[in-house]
Design an enzyme around this catalytic site. Structure first.
Site, PDB file in Angstrom:
ATOM      1  N   CYS A 103       0.849  -1.188   0.000  1.00 37.17           N
ATOM      2  CA  CYS A 103       0.000   0.000   0.000  1.00 37.17           C
ATOM      3  C   CYS A 103       0.884   1.238   0.000  1.00 37.17           C
ATOM      4  O   CYS A 103       1.856   1.304   0.753  1.00 37.17           O
ATOM      5  CB  CYS A 103      -0.895  -0.013   1.243  1.00 37.17           C
ATOM      6  SG  CYS A 103      -2.031   1.381   1.326  1.00 37.17           S
ATOM      7  N   HIS A 145      -9.210  -3.886  -1.801  1.00 41.23           N
ATOM      8  CA  HIS A 145      -8.184  -3.089  -1.129  1.00 41.23           C
ATOM      9  C   HIS A 145      -8.529  -1.599  -1.239  1.00 41.23           C
ATOM     10  O   HIS A 145      -8.481  -0.863  -0.237  1.00 41.23           O
ATOM     11  CB  HIS A 145      -6.817  -3.386  -1.756  1.00 41.23           C
ATOM     12  CG  HIS A 145      -5.683  -2.590  -1.201  1.00 41.23           C
ATOM     13  ND1 HIS A 145      -4.607  -3.161  -0.555  1.00 41.23           N
ATOM     14  CD2 HIS A 145      -5.452  -1.243  -1.182  1.00 41.23           C
ATOM     15  CE1 HIS A 145      -3.774  -2.202  -0.163  1.00 41.23           C
ATOM     16  NE2 HIS A 145      -4.257  -1.026  -0.542  1.00 41.23           N
ATOM     17  N   GLU A 146      -8.878  -1.169  -2.438  1.00 40.34           N
ATOM     18  CA  GLU A 146      -9.182   0.262  -2.640  1.00 40.34           C
ATOM     19  C   GLU A 146     -10.448   0.678  -1.917  1.00 40.34           C
ATOM     20  O   GLU A 146     -10.500   1.738  -1.293  1.00 40.34           O
ATOM     21  CB  GLU A 146      -9.309   0.578  -4.130  1.00 40.34           C
ATOM     22  CG  GLU A 146      -8.015   0.528  -4.889  1.00 40.34           C
ATOM     23  CD  GLU A 146      -6.906   1.303  -4.212  1.00 40.34           C
ATOM     24  OE1 GLU A 146      -7.157   2.346  -3.587  1.00 40.34           O
ATOM     25  OE2 GLU A 146      -5.761   0.832  -4.289  1.00 40.34           O
ATOM     26  N   HIS A 149     -10.125   1.527   1.652  1.00 42.93           N
ATOM     27  CA  HIS A 149      -9.616   2.867   1.971  1.00 42.93           C
ATOM     28  C   HIS A 149     -10.751   3.875   2.181  1.00 42.93           C
ATOM     29  O   HIS A 149     -10.578   4.868   2.883  1.00 42.93           O
ATOM     30  CB  HIS A 149      -8.715   3.383   0.842  1.00 42.93           C
ATOM     31  CG  HIS A 149      -7.309   2.893   0.907  1.00 42.93           C
ATOM     32  ND1 HIS A 149      -6.489   3.117   1.986  1.00 42.93           N
ATOM     33  CD2 HIS A 149      -6.552   2.196   0.022  1.00 42.93           C
ATOM     34  CE1 HIS A 149      -5.296   2.570   1.753  1.00 42.93           C
ATOM     35  NE2 HIS A 149      -5.307   2.009   0.578  1.00 42.93           N
TER      36      HIS A 149
HETATM   37 ZN    ZN Z   1      -3.690   1.004  -0.173  1.00 41.39          ZN
END
Ligand code: ZN
Length: 185
Positions: A103, A145-146, A149
C-alpha cells in the site's frame, strides 16, 4: 502533472469513513481536477490503485488501473481505468483467495491477505452515471483493497496470520513468492 502527497498509516484521515460524493459535484472543475491529481499521484507512485483518502481527501472516490505490459505486473491481467465513486460492494463468491498486498500509505511492507474471490459493485463513474461490475481473481482483490480505503480500513487489518507481514527486502529474499503475486495500491 499535479501529483499530491500520499499520507501514511497513522494519519487519522486513513481511518475515517469517507464522505459520499454529491452527484452535482462530479461535473465541477474542482472534482475533475481531483480525479486528474489522483491519477497523476497513482502514476508517480507506481500504484495500480489509489483512493482519495490517501491524498487526504476524505471522499468516496478511488481509481484502479492495472497496466498492460508492465514489468512488475506483466503476467497479470490488465484493466481499463476505473473511476469508482460511492461504491456499494456485495460478495458473489465468498471463497477466499490470497495475495501479497502492499500500500502506498504503508510503504516498505508486504502482507498476505485473503479476500473473497468474486464481488459485485454498484458505483457512480466519472460522468456521474450509475454503473455496476462483477470482478474476480486479482482484480477483485485490488477493488477490495481500494474500497477499504473509503471505509477507514487498511490491508494490514485484514491479515489473519501476522507472521505473513514482511519488509520488502526480506519478502524478496525469503518469501519466494512470484513478484506478480504482490501489488501496491
Ligand atoms: Zn492502499
Amino acid at each position: 502533472m499535479a501529483a499530491r502527497k500520499v499520507i501514511r498509516m497513522g494519519h487519522p484521515t486513513l481511518r475515517k469513513v469517507a464522505a459520499l460524493v454529491e452527484i452535482h459535484e462530479i461535473g465541477t472543475p474542482e472534482f475533475q481536477e481531483l480525479l486528474v491529481d489522483l491519477y497523476d499521484t497513482m502514476k508517480v507512485e507506481g500504484g495500480i490503485g489509489i483512493a482519495a483518502p490517501q491524498i487526504n481527501i476524505s471522499k468516496q472516490v478511488t481509481l484502479i488501473e492495472l497496466p498492460a505490459n508492465s514489468e512488475r505486473y506483466g503476467t497479470l491481467e490488465s484493466s481499463p481505468l476505473f473511476t469508482i465513486i460511492n461504491p456499494v460492494l456485495s460478495v458473489k463468491d465468498s471463497s477466499l483467495q490470497g495475495f501479497w498486498e502492499g500500500c502506498l500509505s504503508v510503504p516498505g511492507l508486504r502482507g498476505f491477505v485473503e479476500r473473497p474471490r468474486m464481488i459485485h459493485i454498484d458505483y457512480i463513474n466519472e460522468l456521474g452515471e450509475k454503473k455496476e461490475i462483477v470482478v474476480d481473481d486479482f482484480l477483485a482483490t485490488v477493488f477490495q483493497h481500494e474500497l477499504d480505503h473509503l471505509f477507514g480500513k487498511l490491508y494490514i487489518d485484514r491479515i489473519t496470520d501476522i507472521s505473513k507481514l514482511s519488509y520488502l527486502e526480506e519478502f524478496a529474499e525469503f518469501n519466494g513468492a512470484k513478484k506478480e503475486d504482490s501489488l501496491d495500491e
